[in-house]
Design a protein around this motif. Structure first.
Motif, PDB file in Angstrom:
ATOM      1  N   HIS A 443       0.841  -1.195   0.000  1.00 23.19           N
ATOM      2  CA  HIS A 443       0.000   0.000   0.000  1.00 23.19           C
ATOM      3  C   HIS A 443       0.875   1.242   0.000  1.00 23.19           C
ATOM      4  N   TRP A 444       0.232   2.387  -0.253  1.00 24.31           N
ATOM      5  CA  TRP A 444       0.958   3.657  -0.402  1.00 24.31           C
ATOM      6  C   TRP A 444       0.474   4.704   0.610  1.00 24.31           C
ATOM      7  N   ARG A 445      -0.254   4.284   1.631  1.00 25.66           N
ATOM      8  CA  ARG A 445      -0.751   5.231   2.629  1.00 25.66           C
ATOM      9  C   ARG A 445       0.327   5.558   3.658  1.00 25.66           C
ATOM     10  N   CYS A 446       0.269   6.773   4.191  1.00 22.92           N
ATOM     11  CA  CYS A 446       1.202   7.202   5.233  1.00 22.92           C
ATOM     12  C   CYS A 446       0.424   7.916   6.329  1.00 22.92           C
ATOM     13  N   THR A 447       0.319   7.304   7.487  1.00 20.42           N
ATOM     14  CA  THR A 447      -0.304   7.967   8.632  1.00 20.42           C
ATOM     15  C   THR A 447       0.624   9.067   9.145  1.00 20.42           C
ATOM     16  N   ARG A 448       0.164   9.810  10.110  1.00 21.09           N
ATOM     17  CA  ARG A 448       0.923  10.966  10.589  1.00 21.09           C
ATOM     18  C   ARG A 448       2.324  10.567  11.059  1.00 21.09           C
ATOM     19  N   SER A 449       2.432   9.513  11.848  1.00 21.73           N
ATOM     20  CA  SER A 449       3.748   9.119  12.357  1.00 21.73           C
ATOM     21  C   SER A 449       4.636   8.572  11.251  1.00 21.73           C
ATOM     22  N   HIS A 450       4.059   8.025  10.203  1.00 21.53           N
ATOM     23  CA  HIS A 450       4.866   7.506   9.098  1.00 21.53           C
ATOM     24  C   HIS A 450       5.513   8.613   8.290  1.00 21.53           C
ATOM     25  N   ARG A 451       5.059   9.839   8.472  1.00 21.35           N
ATOM     26  CA  ARG A 451       5.671  10.949   7.760  1.00 21.35           C
ATOM     27  C   ARG A 451       7.003  11.354   8.376  1.00 21.35           C
ATOM     28  N   LYS A 452       7.415  10.635   9.400  1.00 20.14           N
ATOM     29  CA  LYS A 452       8.745  10.828   9.989  1.00 20.14           C
ATOM     30  C   LYS A 452       9.693   9.692   9.597  1.00 20.14           C
ATOM     31  N   THR A 453       9.216   8.778   8.749  1.00 22.79           N
ATOM     32  CA  THR A 453      10.009   7.610   8.401  1.00 22.79           C
ATOM     33  C   THR A 453      10.934   7.890   7.229  1.00 22.79           C
ATOM     34  N   ALA A 454      11.867   6.971   7.012  1.00 22.29           N
ATOM     35  CA  ALA A 454      12.869   7.151   5.969  1.00 22.29           C
ATOM     36  C   ALA A 454      12.222   7.290   4.603  1.00 22.29           C
ATOM     37  N   ARG A 455      11.315   6.378   4.263  1.00 23.11           N
ATOM     38  CA  ARG A 455      10.779   6.369   2.904  1.00 23.11           C
ATOM     39  C   ARG A 455      10.044   7.670   2.595  1.00 23.11           C
ATOM     40  N   TYR A 456       9.272   8.178   3.571  1.00 24.92           N
ATOM     41  CA  TYR A 456       8.479   9.378   3.316  1.00 24.92           C
ATOM     42  C   TYR A 456       9.368  10.621   3.245  1.00 24.92           C
ATOM     43  N   VAL A 457      10.330  10.734   4.149  1.00 26.64           N
ATOM     44  CA  VAL A 457      11.212  11.901   4.155  1.00 26.64           C
ATOM     45  C   VAL A 457      12.057  11.946   2.889  1.00 26.64           C
ATOM     46  N   VAL A 458      12.583  10.803   2.454  1.00 28.20           N
ATOM     47  CA  VAL A 458      13.385  10.778   1.231  1.00 28.20           C
ATOM     48  C   VAL A 458      12.531  11.161   0.027  1.00 28.20           C
ATOM     49  N   TYR A 459      11.285  10.711   0.017  1.00 25.93           N
ATOM     50  CA  TYR A 459      10.369  11.088  -1.070  1.00 25.93           C
ATOM     51  C   TYR A 459      10.020  12.572  -1.013  1.00 25.93           C
ATOM     52  N   LYS A 460       9.638  13.054   0.175  1.00 27.91           N
ATOM     53  CA  LYS A 460       9.099  14.402   0.300  1.00 27.91           C
ATOM     54  C   LYS A 460      10.180  15.466   0.274  1.00 27.91           C
ATOM     55  N   GLN A 461      11.262  15.270   1.003  1.00 30.15           N
ATOM     56  CA  GLN A 461      12.279  16.310   1.116  1.00 30.15           C
ATOM     57  C   GLN A 461      13.313  16.272  -0.005  1.00 30.15           C
ATOM     58  N   PHE A 462      13.594  15.061  -0.538  1.00 33.24           N
ATOM     59  CA  PHE A 462      14.634  14.952  -1.563  1.00 33.24           C
ATOM     60  C   PHE A 462      14.075  14.677  -2.951  1.00 33.24           C
TER      61      PHE A 462
END
Length: 624
Positions: A443-462
């Motif tokens: 799945h591709w969902r990200c709850t609030r705490s998952h937005r601090k994880t590696a995969r989400y930060v690398v996607y969002k910030q980089f």
């Protein structure tokens, strides 16, 4: 025979004598155990110093067991016939209490029984007291019979122990890890009480094991351990392998809080060769991390399999090395692994929840790793690999390998629930290559705490479009009717999940097909007839330290690897099929298949389940 059991009791206690209930027989913080742990840590420091001096890490046999080969002092006490220990790497038994002992016959009866209540140590400095991983040993002396264990302070609400998983057992007398050697395995809420009453937040894992040999040493673990020393020994083996060392460099990302080196492996074709023109050519980078959570041992086994593929002779692996630069961090949370933590670092922090804003003092490894990925994404040379010379042209994909304690199979989590369906192509291709990977679990969902994880930060910030977490079950593949014994995830099988990821990369990036040859590319022709008729190794060297998946013998013994797919599928065909089934946006497969969500996994723990519950109650149609 000398090693057969003829005595059912310790010399210090008759079998019929009843001990006082809950007598403490082991404490992790006892002077003796602390001294042994300090000795283990001092040995790691010594080996680290030798590694810096250019000497290879001592290499044990990874198929045996990751524990000290020198026996610790024997001791006979009145606290029962078994001697517990947990001073080795990954060990985390906090205490053991003798809860009962009985014998069905006279002294010396082999049908004696013992019962122990165990506590595993919480993660170092952790406020939440994560307890999921366990690893300890016992020595039985002259005792033989049934031993009943119950670990009463595990925190996970959902567990594969409720679905048939068992603790792994390793015997010195029979040196291999056994996945189904226990009886009476159960997992349920603990009935342990404290001053506040019933402890509903703890769960009890209970099992029985029959000891059949005298003077044995038995190890019990949630999964066959993969220690820091095993990783360093494996990398040293690669450095001494002529076919591998030309194409990779081992560097040090940083030092952990415990001052252990965190290794980084850079891989590209001819990386050690003096070819300035080749090194000057910038390549897109692929970053792969594993073992952020120490208790998720399968991540280490999967990344080991991936490294064996990437550095091997498979033609597709060579094409990948020619076209891409791989930066692999095989063990992020080295301190947690050494100290036997389940999720946290020595600072008591879940490293996969601080990627959004890591602190250089409290989270030195994540701070260094995030800066490393940032530099690669900007086309800069990271400080840790400045001496390598190979330049990166952005980050094409980021993979973070984890383990799952409550679900079957292997699967991916993406970073954007509204991403284009092309973001599902790579997970789908991997599932077509190896049936152990299940696309329906992705799945591709990200709850609030998952937005601090590696995969989400690398996607969002980089801005890395293809950023995934890969989860691998600690137990077995999704049930296909073959039974758990046939689909059980042994370490070797998990390594081939890593190989499937490597094949998926080759096909997804369209560098080469992963075709399987008709005959072994390395076998001596003089032995070919004998080899084909007897399944002997012959002259085949395709499944040694390095893997060549083009050899029919390597994949022929692994029917879950879909060899007929490897030379037929393309990314374009997979994308076309996904568009036809799901449309333009990545699907919410959990909803479509009426499946569960994260269920207490590495990337979505029980706290995240609580986080989602009120939202789901107020908005039943909410997708995130």
């Amino acid at each position: 025979m000398a090693n057969e059991c003829t005595n059912g009791a310790s010399p210090a206690r008759d079998a019929g004598e009843e001990p006082k209930l809950l007598r403490t027989v082991f404490q992790r913080k006892s002077p003796e155990e602390l001294a042994l742990r300090r000795q283990m840590l001092a040995e790691l420091v010594r080996q680290t110093a030798e590694l810096e001096d250019g000497r290879p890490w001592p290499q044990g046999d990874p198929s045996k067991a990751p524990f000290p080969q020198t026996p610790f002092p024997r001791r006979v006490t009145a606290d029962g016939p078994l001697r517990f220990a947990s001073h080795f790497e990954c060990g985390n038994l906090l205490s053991a209490k003798l809860a009962g002992a009985k014998g069905a016959g006279p002294s010396g009866s082999p049908s004696s029984e013992l019962e122990y209540e165990l506590l595993v140590d919480a993660d170092t400095q952790s406020a939440q007291g994560h307890t999921q991983w366990f690893y300890f040993s016992i020595r039985n002396g002259g005792f033989c019979g049934n031993v009943h264990f119950r670990i009463v302070n595990l925190r996970k609400k959902k567990s594969l122990y409720q679905q048939g998983m068992q603790p792994f057992v390793f015997s010195r007398k029979r040196p291999r890890w056994e996945p189904f050697g226990c009886q009476g395995v159960s997992y349920a809420p603990s009935r342990q009480k404290d001053k506040d009453g019933l402890r509903g937040d703890f769960h009890t894992l209970q099992w029985s094991y029959r000891i059949e040999r005298k003077e044995d040493e038995l190890f019990f673990a949630a999964y066959p351990p993969y220690t820091y020393s095993m990783m360093q020994g494996f990398l040293s083996c690669l450095e001494q392998e002529p076919d591998a060392r030309t194409h990779f460099v081992r560097a040090e990302l940083c030092r952990s809080i415990g001052q252990l080196p965190v290794p980084l492996v850079a891989i590209s074709q001819g990386l050690r060769e003096d070819d300035d023109e080749s090194k000057a050519k910038a390549k897109p980078a692929v970053v792969i991390t594993a073992r952020q959570h120490p208790g998720e041992v399968v991540g280490s086994w999967a990344v080991q399999g991936l490294l064996r593929f990437l550095l091997g002779r498979t033609p597709a692996a060579r094409r990948l090395r020619e076209a891409y630069l791989f930066h692999v961090i095989p063990m992020v949370n080295v301190d947690g692994v050494v100290h036997g933590n389940s999720r946290c670092t020595l600072a008591g922090v879940d490293p996969n929840r601080v990627w959004h804003d890591p602190n250089p003092i409290l989270h030195p490894v994540i701070f260094a790793l995030k800066n490393h990925v940032r530099s690669l994404s900007q086309g800069l040379q990271p400080a840790a690999t400045h001496h390598v010379g190979a330049a990166a042209r952005g980050v094409e994909m980021f993979l973070d390998l984890h383990g799952h304690s409550a679900k079957f199979g292997c699967f991916f989590y993406g970073s954007n629930p509204t991403a284009h369906i092309s973001n599902a192509v790579f997970p789908k291709m991997c599932s077509l290559i190896n049936s152990d990977l299940c696309f329906e679990q992705c799945h591709w969902r990200c709850t609030r705490s998952h937005r601090k994880t590696a995969r989400y930060v690398v996607y969002k910030q980089f801005g890395v479009k293809y950023a995934y977490t890969m989860e691998c079950s600690l137990f077995a593949a999704v049930d296909t009717g073959a039974g758990f014994a046939e689909s059980h995830f042994t370490p070797s099988r998990v390594e081939f999940v890593g190989c499937a990821v490597g094949c998926g990369l080759a096909l997804f990036f369209n560098v080469d097909l992963c075709s399987v040859a008709g005959t072994c590319p390395t076998a001596d022709a003089a032995h070919s007839a004998l080899t084909e008729s007897s399944n002997a190794v012959g002259g085949c060297t395709c499944e040694g330290l390095l893997l060549d998946l083009s050899c029919p013998r390597v994949l022929g013994l692994r029917p879950w690897f879909q060899t007929e797919v490897l030379d037929s599928i393309t990314a374009a065909d997979v994308l076309e099929g996904l568009l036809a089934v799901y449309g333009e946006v990545v699907p919410d497969l959990a909803k479509l298949t009426h499946g569960s969500d994260d269920g207490g996994d590495s990337d979505g723990d029980d706290a995240d389940d609580e986080e989602r519950r009120p939202k789901e109650a107020s908005s039943p149609t909410s997708g995130v």
